[in-house]
Write a protein that holds these residues in place. Structure first.
Motif, PDB file in Angstrom:
ATOM      1  N   TYR A 116      37.361  41.015  42.864  1.00 17.19           N
ATOM      2  CA  TYR A 116      38.505  40.306  43.417  1.00 17.19           C
ATOM      3  C   TYR A 116      38.764  40.716  44.865  1.00 17.19           C
ATOM      4  O   TYR A 116      38.406  41.808  45.282  1.00 17.19           O
ATOM      5  N   ASP A 120      44.280  39.947  45.430  1.00 15.40           N
ATOM      6  CA  ASP A 120      44.263  39.645  43.996  1.00 15.40           C
ATOM      7  C   ASP A 120      44.258  40.905  43.138  1.00 15.40           C
ATOM      8  O   ASP A 120      44.791  40.916  42.032  1.00 15.40           O
ATOM      9  N   THR A 126      46.592  37.765  38.127  1.00 14.58           N
ATOM     10  CA  THR A 126      45.226  37.220  38.214  1.00 14.58           C
ATOM     11  C   THR A 126      44.235  38.035  37.384  1.00 14.58           C
ATOM     12  O   THR A 126      43.108  37.608  37.190  1.00 14.58           O
TER      13      THR A 126
ATOM     14  N   SER B  27      45.378  32.207  43.665  1.00 12.52           N
ATOM     15  CA  SER B  27      45.046  33.008  44.836  1.00 12.52           C
ATOM     16  C   SER B  27      45.219  32.270  46.150  1.00 12.52           C
ATOM     17  O   SER B  27      45.155  32.879  47.200  1.00 12.52           O
TER      18      SER B  27
END
Ligand SMILES: [Zn+2]
Lengths: 712, 164
Positions: A116, A120, A126, B27
């Protein structure tokens, strides 16, 4: 490419990707051609033959002519990795020490965010658990315990083993993996499980495969070991059939050598090798191996390898002629325990998307990218977000009509409009100004990565040469090395195919690791237990390597063995790999050599003052590598021509650089002759890469067709 | 800036997108008009016609009635009254305040001590769905979760002031 039908191809490197299968053929003179064909995951040998035929066309050769002349063939591919990512591997069962049945569901926290971006990693929402390679109902715990010293504390409950094996066979598993606690110190329980399982499999007439951790990966850290054994059984081992098919096709065409596979430790291994999981990732490794080979051939030792592709920037250091190996890499969100060349990958490539943050209007590059789809300038890409490639097209660095040799026509105006609308207008900038700003931000980012890796290891750029390759490397190399005083900057004219070339340069090499945990405080100690632990591990590993080579008919006297150790200070966490100059520890002097070499390597990597001999030394791992002769590509060598390139091939175009429009000379790479020097602003184009020599720089093409970039 | 179409956002809401896609959406920056799109998706998913001003909680919305009053409404149609009042006061409540009741949902000794903590479950009188759960000390006032300033939000954030 030219007709070279009098020169036979010697080396074949296959790169089987998800969509295309490339074959790289190298002839006796070091020249090479690239063949391409659509991949065929069902039967890779079909794509392989088509691709090979395509490559041979350039030399007007037929398969029947060329294949018998080949001396070696090296495979690298993404099939295993895809099998793992898509969870399309074998149906497996698993036997673990009782109490550890939930290993795969709990995994390690780190596996929930591996790969990631930094932001994140901080955003827990996430994070996510991996889908286990073996579902819980096919995981069985058996009681029994070997402690960390290797003594049996609880005997193995064999009835539980029998029950588990029967149930797994009832469930029709294709293979059973066995991973018991501390089996790397004492494999007795795992051996017993294996015997019982074999007996039951035989009785029941099943053809279940067995994967025993202590046989495959006798290393500490049971979770990483479990992952490695599972990946081996689930995704890697199933590729053997494909390799057999390719080998069979090659034999039919008259080949008299066997296919080898590029492995993560930087060598090639047989398709029959025990540890096939280490061939899972081979992409970026090829370039580093190629750079190491180039360094050796050209007589230098320290190299920074930089590779820019569509999606990432890969960086590796070669110091004293050696790359570093890390032993606990992560691949596809799994922590593994196998040797992998240390390569740092940054999510910044020529396909990286460029956006403005909505709140602060800051330019953001990546981390996601258009990859092979190039950018908005590629009308068939379906993309609408600006990429680095788009900026390069608008600034005139990339030729929209000669991208990938003209296979893809790029539309400059589309790129211009996208940059205007998405970046320039919101920032109140001129489009060219904005595009150049993005490129310099991109190159600054890469330069920071380069310099921090070099300085972080305690070295300075002055001691290194830098090699730039990959399709995007030569476009940006002047930018990302600006102000760093590298001893030299090299751009091989075959930069785009450098990774595949590197695979062809790899040694035929096995490497075997075993965890040992042998400790020594000083030479006044009795060195015998220390020496014996390591010597016996080396003997065991050497036998493994001999056994692996024997599968290909290579005899021990044809193999050069090297004895290595990983050493750390007792209580610290980072071990350092060192080469032991003999094959056995006999005297206190030998122990002193180990200590000295470790101290030296440690001081280089961290700092002299960080050395802590008072803690004592711990050898964590014994390693044996074995190398046997294999044919490698020769460096092409051509006679030197005049210092000035033939101007009849020279074209010009306008490029935007440092706020001004400059007239750039444009050459096709094929038209430049060894001995030529070009001065910036010059752009050198080839079908797969573009080399930008900005104002204030010059590039000299040497006899090996390697460019040397330097400030004027 | 990424833009997602209504169908992708519908799938997101229904939990039908693969994780990789959800992760990509988590994200990156939100589409400029994501709120309005999600509002449209919410509006088409309910069986009644009052205009939704704001998704309020799982199953709950703030809606504008024809007389311009703003009420909290369950997707089943049950109305809890003015948004300025705590909707929980109009909900059914089940209080787990004994060991037996707590053990219905937790294994023995894994739940709370009823002398120290109660679990209050708020349930829609219209459809019986569990809307919210509070874990509070015994006797603690009913928690008012969320008092949105809807006018300012529409005016200053969405740049679309609501007519009053
Ligand atoms: Zn309801």
């Amino acid at each position: 490419m030219t007709n070279k039908n009098t020169i036979q191809p010697r080396i074949l490197a296959i790169d089987a990707g998800g969509t295309m299968t490339d074959t790289i053929l190298v002839n006796e003179e070091g020249q090479f051609v690239v063949g391409k064909a659509q991949s065929n995951p069902e039967d890779e040998s079909i794509a392989f033959i088509n691709s090979l035929r395509d490559g041979l066309n350039y030399w007007n050769l037929t398969l029947e002519d060329a294949v018998p002349a080949l001396a070696s063939s090296i495979y690298s591919g993404t099939a295993m990795l895809n099998r793992l990512l898509e969870r399309k591997g074998r149906k497996l069962g698993l036997i673990v020490t009782a109490g550890f049945e939930d290993y795969l569901r709990m995994e390690r926290g780190i596996q929930t965010y591996l790969g990631y971006s930094y932001s994140d990693r901080l955003h827990l929402v996430t994070h996510r658990h991996n889908e286990p390679l073996v579902p819980r109902e096919r995981i069985f715990g058996v009681r029994g315990r070997i402690d960390l010293f290797g003594s049996e504390q609880i005997p193995l409950y064999e009835n539980e083993v029998r029950e588990a094996v029967h149930k797994l066979i009832d469930m029709n598993v294709e293979g059973i993996c066995v991973n018991l606690l501390h089996s790397y110190v004492n494999p007795e329980h795992e051996k017993r499980v294996k015997n019982i399982a074999q007996e039951i499999i035989r009785q029941r007439g099943a053809d279940t495969l067995l994967f025993i951790s202590s046989e495959l990966y006798p290393v500490s850290q049971d979770f990483a070991r479990l992952n490695t054994v599972l990946v081996e059984a689930y995704a890697a081992d199933p590729s053997r059939d494909q390799f057999k098919r390719i080998n069979r096709k090659m034999r039919e065409l008259g080949a008299n050598h066997e296919l080898r596979v590029m492995a993560s430790h930087g060598g090639t291994i047989s398709t029959e090798a025990k540890e096939l999981a280490r061939t899972l990732v081979s992409g970026p490794i090829g370039g580093v191996v190629g750079a190491q080979y180039l360094a050796k051939e050209l007589g230098f030792e320290n190299v920074v390898c930089t590779d820019i592709g569509g999606t990432s920037f890969d960086l590796a250091l070669i110091t004293g002629g050696q790359f570093t190996i890390k032993t606990q890499p992560d691949i596809a969100r799994f922590m593994l325990k196998l040797p992998l060349i240390e390569i740092d990958s940054v999510g910044a490539g020529t396909g990286s998307f460029v956006r403005l943050t909505p709140s602060s209007k800051r330019i953001e590059i990546g981390p996601d990218s258009a990859g092979y789809r190039i950018g908005v300038s590629n009308p068939v890409s379906g993309l609408s977000t600006v990429t680095i490639n788009d900026c390069n097209v608008v600034l005139g660095y990339l030729n929209p009509d000669n991208f990938l040799g003209g296979d893809v026509k790029l539309d400059k105006e589309r790129a211009y409009n996208a940059i205007k609308e998405q970046i320039a207008d919101p920032l109140g900038l001129d489009v060219y100004e904005a595009a150049e700003g993005i490129i310099s931000l991109f190159e600054d980012h890469l330069r920071n990565e380069v310099i921090s890796r070099v300085l972080g290891k305690g070295y300075a750029p002055e001691n290194y040469r830098l090699i730039s390759y990959g399709g995007g490397g030569p476009v940006h190399v002047a930018g990302y090395t600006a102000g760093l005083n590298f001893e030299d900057i090299l751009v091989p004219s075959w930069a785009a195919g450098f990774s595949a070339y590197g695979c062809a340069c790899a040694d035929y090499e096995y490497r075997s690791d075993k965890t040992v945990q042998a400790q020594i405080a000083n030479l006044e100690d009795n060195i015998t237990p220390f020496a014996e632990t390591i010597n016996s591990a080396w003997r065991e590993l050497k036998d493994r390597v001999i056994e692996e080579f024997a599968k290909s008919g290579v005899k021990p006297d044809q193999v050069e063995f090297r004895h290595l150790l990983r050493v750390q200070y007792v209580g610290q966490l980072n071990d350092v790999e060192i080469l032991f100059p003999g094959d056995e520890i006999k005297t206190a002097g030998d122990v002193q050599i180990i200590i000295d070499r470790f101290e030296e390597a440690y001081a280089k990597m961290y700092s002299r003052s960080a050395r802590s001999p008072e803690l004592g030394y711990l050898v964590t791992t014994a390693i044996i590598t074995g190398v046997t002769e294999s044919e490698k590509p020769k460096l092409p060598t051509e006679p030197l021509g005049p210092a000035t390139p033939d101007t009849k091939y020279q074209e010009t175009r306008l490029v935007y650089y440092k706020g001004n429009w400059e007239q750039a000379n444009v050459y096709q790479m094929d038209h430049l002759r060894p001995g030529n020097t070009v001065y910036g602003f010059t752009i050198i184009e080839s079908p797969n890469t573009t080399f930008v020599v900005p104002k204030g720089y010059k590039a000299y093409l040497d006899a090996h067709r390697i460019f040397h970039l330097s400030p004027e | 800036m990424r833009e997602y179409d209504l169908e992708t956002l519908r799938q997101l809401k229904r939990g039908e997108l693969p994780f990789e896609k959800v992760h990509e959406m988590q994200s990156s920056h939100k589409d400029r008009d994501r709120f309005l799109k999600m509002l449209a998706i919410a509006q088409e998913s309910v069986p009644w016609n009052d205009r939704i001003l704001l998704p309020y909680a799982e199953h709950l919305y703030v809606v504008e009635k024809p007389d311009k009053s703003r009420v909290v409404k369950c997707d089943c149609g049950y109305e809890f009254g003015d948004v300025k009042q705590n909707w929980k006061l109009s909900a059914l409540v089940y209080v787990r305040d004994t060991k037996e009741k707590i053990n219905e949902i937790y294994p023995d000794k894994m739940g709370c001590d009823p002398d120290w903590m109660h679990i209050r479950e708020y349930i829609c009188p219209g459809c019986g769905v569990l809307l919210e759960t509070e874990a509070v000390p015994p006797g603690y006032p009913i928690v008012f979760d969320f008092q949105p300033d809807i006018d300012t939000f529409y005016e200053k954030w969405l740049n679309q002031p609501l007519s009053k």
